[in-house]
Write a protein that holds these residues in place. Structure first.
Motif, PDB file in Angstrom:
ATOM      1  N   TRP A 238       9.004   7.236   1.076  1.00  0.00           N
ATOM      2  CA  TRP A 238       7.767   6.234   0.899  1.00  0.00           C
ATOM      3  C   TRP A 238       6.525   6.925   1.742  1.00  0.00           C
ATOM      4  O   TRP A 238       6.773   7.550   2.574  1.00  0.00           O
ATOM      5  CB  TRP A 238       8.195   5.077   1.720  1.00  0.00           C
ATOM      6  CG  TRP A 238       9.185   3.912   1.029  1.00  0.00           C
ATOM      7  CD1 TRP A 238      10.561   4.084   1.312  1.00  0.00           C
ATOM      8  CD2 TRP A 238       8.960   3.038   0.136  1.00  0.00           C
ATOM      9  NE1 TRP A 238      11.123   2.962   0.204  1.00  0.00           N
ATOM     10  CE2 TRP A 238       9.982   2.488  -0.163  1.00  0.00           C
ATOM     11  CE3 TRP A 238       7.928   2.590  -0.743  1.00  0.00           C
ATOM     12  CZ2 TRP A 238      10.007   1.459  -1.250  1.00  0.00           C
ATOM     13  CZ3 TRP A 238       7.697   1.718  -1.447  1.00  0.00           C
ATOM     14  CH2 TRP A 238       8.825   1.208  -1.938  1.00  0.00           C
TER      15      TRP A 238
ATOM     16  N   LYS B 177       2.198   6.410   2.045  1.00  0.00           N
ATOM     17  CA  LYS B 177       0.955   5.430   1.804  1.00  0.00           C
ATOM     18  C   LYS B 177       0.217   5.988   0.558  1.00  0.00           C
ATOM     19  O   LYS B 177       0.090   7.124   0.133  1.00  0.00           O
ATOM     20  CB  LYS B 177      -0.046   5.728   2.820  1.00  0.00           C
ATOM     21  CG  LYS B 177       0.617   5.123   4.210  1.00  0.00           C
ATOM     22  CD  LYS B 177      -0.280   5.400   5.284  1.00  0.00           C
ATOM     23  CE  LYS B 177       0.220   4.861   6.643  1.00  0.00           C
ATOM     24  NZ  LYS B 177      -0.535   5.137   7.806  1.00  0.00           N
ATOM     25  N   ARG B 178      -0.164   4.858  -0.478  1.00  0.00           N
ATOM     26  CA  ARG B 178      -0.841   5.411  -1.673  1.00  0.00           C
ATOM     27  C   ARG B 178      -1.788   6.142  -1.727  1.00  0.00           C
ATOM     28  O   ARG B 178      -1.940   7.144  -2.325  1.00  0.00           O
ATOM     29  CB  ARG B 178      -1.106   3.979  -2.306  1.00  0.00           C
ATOM     30  CG  ARG B 178      -1.777   4.173  -3.707  1.00  0.00           C
ATOM     31  CD  ARG B 178      -2.269   2.499  -4.221  1.00  0.00           C
ATOM     32  NE  ARG B 178      -1.238   1.718  -4.410  1.00  0.00           N
ATOM     33  CZ  ARG B 178      -0.529   1.340  -5.307  1.00  0.00           C
ATOM     34  NH1 ARG B 178      -0.724   1.719  -6.448  1.00  0.00           N
ATOM     35  NH2 ARG B 178       0.518   0.383  -5.126  1.00  0.00           N
ATOM     36  N   GLU B 179      -2.663   6.123  -0.421  1.00  0.00           N
ATOM     37  CA  GLU B 179      -3.952   7.317  -0.498  1.00  0.00           C
ATOM     38  C   GLU B 179      -3.439   8.479   0.007  1.00  0.00           C
ATOM     39  O   GLU B 179      -4.300   9.707  -0.199  1.00  0.00           O
ATOM     40  CB  GLU B 179      -4.794   6.674   0.621  1.00  0.00           C
ATOM     41  CG  GLU B 179      -4.447   6.545   2.149  1.00  0.00           C
ATOM     42  CD  GLU B 179      -3.852   5.357   2.528  1.00  0.00           C
ATOM     43  OE1 GLU B 179      -3.571   5.083   3.581  1.00  0.00           O
ATOM     44  OE2 GLU B 179      -3.666   4.307   1.768  1.00  0.00           O
ATOM     45  N   GLU B 180      -2.227   8.774   0.120  1.00  0.00           N
ATOM     46  CA  GLU B 180      -1.924  10.140   0.480  1.00  0.00           C
ATOM     47  C   GLU B 180      -1.443  10.933  -0.818  1.00  0.00           C
ATOM     48  O   GLU B 180      -1.453  12.069  -0.742  1.00  0.00           O
ATOM     49  CB  GLU B 180      -0.443  10.128   1.380  1.00  0.00           C
ATOM     50  CG  GLU B 180      -0.766   9.490   2.741  1.00  0.00           C
ATOM     51  CD  GLU B 180       0.682   9.588   3.585  1.00  0.00           C
ATOM     52  OE1 GLU B 180       1.534  10.064   3.067  1.00  0.00           O
ATOM     53  OE2 GLU B 180       0.603   8.972   4.536  1.00  0.00           O
TER      54      GLU B 180
ATOM     55  N   ALA C 242       0.931  -1.127   0.065  1.00  0.00           N
ATOM     56  CA  ALA C 242       0.075   0.057  -0.226  1.00  0.00           C
ATOM     57  C   ALA C 242       0.852   1.125  -0.103  1.00  0.00           C
ATOM     58  O   ALA C 242       0.330   2.243   0.415  1.00  0.00           O
ATOM     59  CB  ALA C 242      -0.890   0.023   1.122  1.00  0.00           C
ATOM     60  N   GLU C 243       2.137   1.081  -0.556  1.00  0.00           N
ATOM     61  CA  GLU C 243       3.072   2.285  -0.510  1.00  0.00           C
ATOM     62  C   GLU C 243       3.665   2.548  -1.811  1.00  0.00           C
ATOM     63  O   GLU C 243       3.950   1.468  -2.499  1.00  0.00           O
ATOM     64  CB  GLU C 243       4.324   2.000   0.825  1.00  0.00           C
ATOM     65  CG  GLU C 243       3.865   2.061   2.053  1.00  0.00           C
ATOM     66  CD  GLU C 243       4.941   2.037   3.122  1.00  0.00           C
ATOM     67  OE1 GLU C 243       4.955   2.529   3.920  1.00  0.00           O
ATOM     68  OE2 GLU C 243       5.680   1.047   2.848  1.00  0.00           O
TER      69      GLU C 243
END
Length: 130
Positions: free
Chosen positions: A111, A113-116, A81-82
């Motif tokens: 690195w 989080k994908r949602e960031e 998820a990163e």
């Protein structure tokens, strides 16, 4: 987000691809998610076939870009998820202010989080067209 740095059109279908030299000639490894004639299973849901680049009607170089905290980034790689993102804004002071790790002169990564991230998209540059 593409796992491979290239995309190729072969026999009328677009595939993720990676490049390799074979006997001094450029070949592309084409990756598919389903079985197909001439493709070998290399992992669950991952099939590969090598073809001469000259047999492809089009080849694109693929980069994935995004924004993080309003700044522009290149997605370097992904895990679970990163995303490992690399700053492309060209401002060392801003990069430091964002808390990025300096990898070498002018290269800053982190690195996240994908949602960031926002504005996640692929940029394709056609390098071969027949």
């Amino acid at each position: 987000m593409s796992r491979e740095p290239y995309r190729a059109r072969w026999a009328g279908t677009d595939y993720e691809a990676s490049a390799d030299l074979v006997d001094g000639r450029l070949h592309l490894r084409l990756y598919g998610s389903a079985p197909a004639d001439g493709f070998e299973k290399v992992a669950p849901g991952r099939f590969v076939r090598a073809v001469p680049a000259a047999d492809c009607s089009a080849v694109w170089h693929v980069t994935t870009v995004c924004e993080w905290h309003g700044a522009p980034f290149l997605v370097h790689t992904a895990r679970e998820a990163e995303l490992l993102i690399e700053y492309t804004g060209g401002d060392a002071l801003h990069a430091a202010g964002l808390g990025l790790e300096r990898i070498e002169r002018g290269v800053y990564r982190i690195w996240v989080k994908r949602e960031e991230v926002s504005a996640l998209s692929e940029k394709l540059v056609k390098i071969v067209s027949r």
